[in-house]
Design a protein around this motif. Structure first.
Motif, PDB file in Angstrom:
ATOM      1  N   LYS A  67      -3.856   9.383  -2.615  1.00  0.00           N
ATOM      2  CA  LYS A  67      -3.027  10.585  -2.435  1.00  0.00           C
ATOM      3  C   LYS A  67      -3.650  11.058  -0.870  1.00  0.00           C
ATOM      4  N   VAL A  68      -3.011  11.401  -0.274  1.00  0.00           N
ATOM      5  CA  VAL A  68      -3.833  12.101   1.728  1.00  0.00           C
ATOM      6  C   VAL A  68      -3.578  13.601   1.473  1.00  0.00           C
ATOM      7  N   VAL A  69      -4.742  14.334   0.722  1.00  0.00           N
ATOM      8  CA  VAL A  69      -4.508  16.230   0.690  1.00  0.00           C
ATOM      9  C   VAL A  69      -6.068  16.488   1.463  1.00  0.00           C
ATOM     10  N   PRO A  70      -5.887  17.400   2.011  1.00  0.00           N
ATOM     11  CA  PRO A  70      -5.153  17.992   2.069  1.00  0.00           C
ATOM     12  C   PRO A  70      -4.037  17.484   3.779  1.00  0.00           C
ATOM     13  N   TYR A  71      -3.335  17.223   3.910  1.00  0.00           N
ATOM     14  CA  TYR A  71      -2.875  16.617   5.497  1.00  0.00           C
ATOM     15  C   TYR A  71      -1.500  16.593   5.569  1.00  0.00           C
ATOM     16  N   GLN A  72      -0.867  17.300   6.409  1.00  0.00           N
ATOM     17  CA  GLN A  72       0.675  16.939   6.931  1.00  0.00           C
ATOM     18  C   GLN A  72       0.923  15.879   7.943  1.00  0.00           C
ATOM     19  N   LEU A  73       1.927  16.007   8.384  1.00  0.00           N
ATOM     20  CA  LEU A  73       2.229  14.329   9.240  1.00  0.00           C
ATOM     21  C   LEU A  73       1.912  15.236  10.746  1.00  0.00           C
ATOM     22  N   LYS A 117       0.952  -1.242  -0.053  1.00  0.00           N
ATOM     23  CA  LYS A 117       0.380   0.138  -0.077  1.00  0.00           C
ATOM     24  C   LYS A 117       1.216   1.514  -0.048  1.00  0.00           C
ATOM     25  N   LEU A 118       0.584   2.222  -0.858  1.00  0.00           N
ATOM     26  CA  LEU A 118       1.193   3.547  -0.810  1.00  0.00           C
ATOM     27  C   LEU A 118       0.340   4.353  -0.462  1.00  0.00           C
ATOM     28  N   TYR A 119       0.879   5.375   0.404  1.00  0.00           N
ATOM     29  CA  TYR A 119       0.567   6.502   0.610  1.00  0.00           C
ATOM     30  C   TYR A 119       1.081   8.150  -0.129  1.00  0.00           C
ATOM     31  N   LEU A 120       1.181   8.825  -0.406  1.00  0.00           N
ATOM     32  CA  LEU A 120       1.168   9.613  -0.703  1.00  0.00           C
ATOM     33  C   LEU A 120       0.199  11.535   0.622  1.00  0.00           C
ATOM     34  N   VAL A 121       1.129  11.814   1.032  1.00  0.00           N
ATOM     35  CA  VAL A 121       0.788  12.750   1.936  1.00  0.00           C
ATOM     36  C   VAL A 121       1.589  14.679   1.198  1.00  0.00           C
ATOM     37  N   HIS A 122       0.329  15.355   1.647  1.00  0.00           N
ATOM     38  CA  HIS A 122       0.869  16.512   1.447  1.00  0.00           C
ATOM     39  C   HIS A 122      -0.176  17.644   2.005  1.00  0.00           C
ATOM     40  N   ARG A 123       0.826  18.647   2.227  1.00  0.00           N
ATOM     41  CA  ARG A 123      -0.396  19.508   2.300  1.00  0.00           C
ATOM     42  C   ARG A 123      -1.717  20.593   1.341  1.00  0.00           C
ATOM     43  N   ARG A 124      -1.569  20.045   0.209  1.00  0.00           N
ATOM     44  CA  ARG A 124      -2.154  20.179  -0.253  1.00  0.00           C
ATOM     45  C   ARG A 124      -2.269  19.380  -1.807  1.00  0.00           C
ATOM     46  N   ASP A 125      -3.518  19.852  -2.376  1.00  0.00           N
ATOM     47  CA  ASP A 125      -3.709  18.998  -4.213  1.00  0.00           C
ATOM     48  C   ASP A 125      -3.167  19.914  -5.005  1.00  0.00           C
ATOM     49  N   ARG A 126      -1.663  19.931  -4.546  1.00  0.00           N
ATOM     50  CA  ARG A 126      -0.675  20.264  -5.587  1.00  0.00           C
ATOM     51  C   ARG A 126       0.886  20.060  -5.915  1.00  0.00           C
ATOM     52  N   PHE A 127       1.498  19.350  -6.576  1.00  0.00           N
ATOM     53  CA  PHE A 127       2.651  18.632  -6.430  1.00  0.00           C
ATOM     54  C   PHE A 127       4.127  19.585  -7.158  1.00  0.00           C
ATOM     55  N   ARG A 128       4.251  19.523  -7.021  1.00  0.00           N
ATOM     56  CA  ARG A 128       5.859  20.758  -7.691  1.00  0.00           C
ATOM     57  C   ARG A 128       6.134  18.998  -8.546  1.00  0.00           C
ATOM     58  N   GLY A 129       6.448  19.455  -9.799  1.00  0.00           N
ATOM     59  CA  GLY A 129       6.876  18.448 -10.250  1.00  0.00           C
ATOM     60  C   GLY A 129       6.897  18.563 -11.751  1.00  0.00           C
ATOM     61  N   ALA A 130       7.461  17.535 -12.819  1.00  0.00           N
ATOM     62  CA  ALA A 130       7.850  18.013 -14.375  1.00  0.00           C
ATOM     63  C   ALA A 130       6.208  17.396 -14.620  1.00  0.00           C
ATOM     64  N   PRO A 131       5.584  17.933 -15.657  1.00  0.00           N
ATOM     65  CA  PRO A 131       4.404  17.531 -15.832  1.00  0.00           C
ATOM     66  C   PRO A 131       4.316  15.986 -16.213  1.00  0.00           C
ATOM     67  N   GLU A 132       5.258  15.306 -17.474  1.00  0.00           N
ATOM     68  CA  GLU A 132       5.109  14.401 -17.228  1.00  0.00           C
ATOM     69  C   GLU A 132       4.683  13.251 -15.904  1.00  0.00           C
ATOM     70  N   SER A 133       5.828  13.764 -15.288  1.00  0.00           N
ATOM     71  CA  SER A 133       5.305  13.276 -13.034  1.00  0.00           C
ATOM     72  C   SER A 133       3.654  12.763 -12.951  1.00  0.00           C
ATOM     73  N   LEU A 134       3.756  14.317 -13.446  1.00  0.00           N
ATOM     74  CA  LEU A 134       1.895  14.920 -12.880  1.00  0.00           C
ATOM     75  C   LEU A 134       1.353  13.937 -13.300  1.00  0.00           C
ATOM     76  N   ARG A 135       1.309  13.624 -14.435  1.00  0.00           N
ATOM     77  CA  ARG A 135       0.716  12.615 -15.765  1.00  0.00           C
ATOM     78  C   ARG A 135       0.238  11.109 -15.162  1.00  0.00           C
ATOM     79  N   GLN A 136       2.027  10.696 -14.954  1.00  0.00           N
ATOM     80  CA  GLN A 136       2.461   8.882 -13.970  1.00  0.00           C
ATOM     81  C   GLN A 136       1.294   9.565 -12.674  1.00  0.00           C
TER      82      GLN A 136
END
Length: 339
Positions: free
Chosen positions: A211-217, A180-199
């Protein structure tokens, strides 16, 4: 080491990708050089932090892992038998253009006519999240800041925290191995290359990443260094517990120029301003390349560090051979000089 030279033409501080390619460029111009690095092996961050992480923006390499890139650079300089001084931190730099003395924390000294600083991010370490009991989980490996072996994460419940390239890249790289893989970020916007965002969007839609947004540890659950869950909290104070075996926080690196900041050259927020035409610092005869160097329009890409290495080597040639004109030749014409 007994065969380490007392003097050289160029001292290269930092044996990451930019430093290794600088050694190649110097050798191609018949400049003697020495590689110096505080780490026990060459490769810099590629070897120490992400040996199995794919790199996609190296020309002619659709994808190459960090360790493979370093191995290729090592093969490229192998014909020149370039000396290296590892596990040595350069503490002091004195002298002037054409006559520098470098001293290390191990008591070694080296005389050089020019210096290339290829120190990457300088002395680097992870930005750690402010969580109670963090140390015990770091000691057990339940909280890690670098991924050295992807196989260690097979069938693990993984929480990745962060919104930049590292968080995105590792989420995409580990999604097939994780239970299982969770990706936690404080907002539903990620800084990455367009291809990474598409993937990422594709993996979320396929249920491979949640995706676990908008959350913080917010906290860690477990006992005796064994992690069982990660608490997260949103902006309204609502908490949630994610079942987890491993937490990977990717909040960037805390960088420090260390002794370099005391060598009398201009610095700017853990970087060194250089001339964009030749990568020379404000201290004549000292050059900076790679992530440690800054100038208008600078891109922190390995490929730009390679270009800077070539520019610095060519700028150093007249320092070593002031009476000899350097006629530029392509490597396809001149080949590799005999050792």
């Amino acid at each position: 080491m007994s065969d380490f030279p007392a003097e050289t033409d160029v001292a290269i501080i930092g044996a990451g990708p930019a430093g290794l390619f600088a050694a190649f460029q110097c050798a191609m111009l018949r400049l003697r050089c020495v590689l110096i690095d505080v780490l026990p092996e060459v490769g810099g961050q590629c070897a120490a932090l992400y040996p199995e992480k794919p790199i996609y923006d190296i020309p002619a390499c659709p994808a190459v892992e960090g360790a493979e890139l370093i191995a290729n650079l090592e093969r490229q300089i192998a014909p020149f038998n370039i000396p290296r001084l590892l596990k040595h931190r350069v503490e002091g730099l004195s002298g002037q253009r054409g006559d520098f003395t470098l001293t290390t924390d191990q008591g070694s000294s080296l005389h050089a006519k020019a210096v290339i600083i290829a120190a990457g991010a300088g002395a680097f370490g992870p930005n750690r999240p402010p969580l109670d009991g963090l140390g015990a989980y770091e000691d057990s490996g339940a909280v890690q800041y670098y991924v050295r072996r992807k196989a260690d994460f097979k069938n693990k419940r993984i929480v990745i925290a962060g919104g930049g390239d590292s968080a995105l890249d590792w989420a995409l790289s580990l999604k097939d191995a994780a239970a299982k893989l969770y990706l936690v970020h404080r907002r539903d916007r990620f800084r990455g290359a367009p291809e990474s965002l598409r993937q990422l969007d594709e993996a979320v839609a396929a249920g491979q990443i949640e995706k676990v947004v908008p959350y913080q540890l917010h906290g860690l659950r477990g006992a005796d260094g064994a992690l069982s869950g990660v608490d997260v909290i949103d902006m309204d104070g609502t908490t949630r517990t994610l079942d987890a075996d491993v937490l990977l926080p990717f909040f960037g690196l805390a960088t420090d120029l260390g002794p370099v900041a005391r060598w009398g050259m201009d610095t700017q927020r853990s970087t060194i301003p250089v001339s964009p035409s030749n990568c020379e610092t404000s201290l004549a005869g000292v050059f900076a390349i790679g992530d440690v160097a800054t100038y208008p329009g600078k891109l922190k890409l390995i490929l730009q560090g390679f270009s800077e290495a070539a520019m610095a080597a060519h700028a150093i040639h007249p320092i070593i051979y002031p009476e000899q004109a350097l006629h530029f030749e392509y490597s396809t014409s001149k080949g590799v000089p005999a050792a």
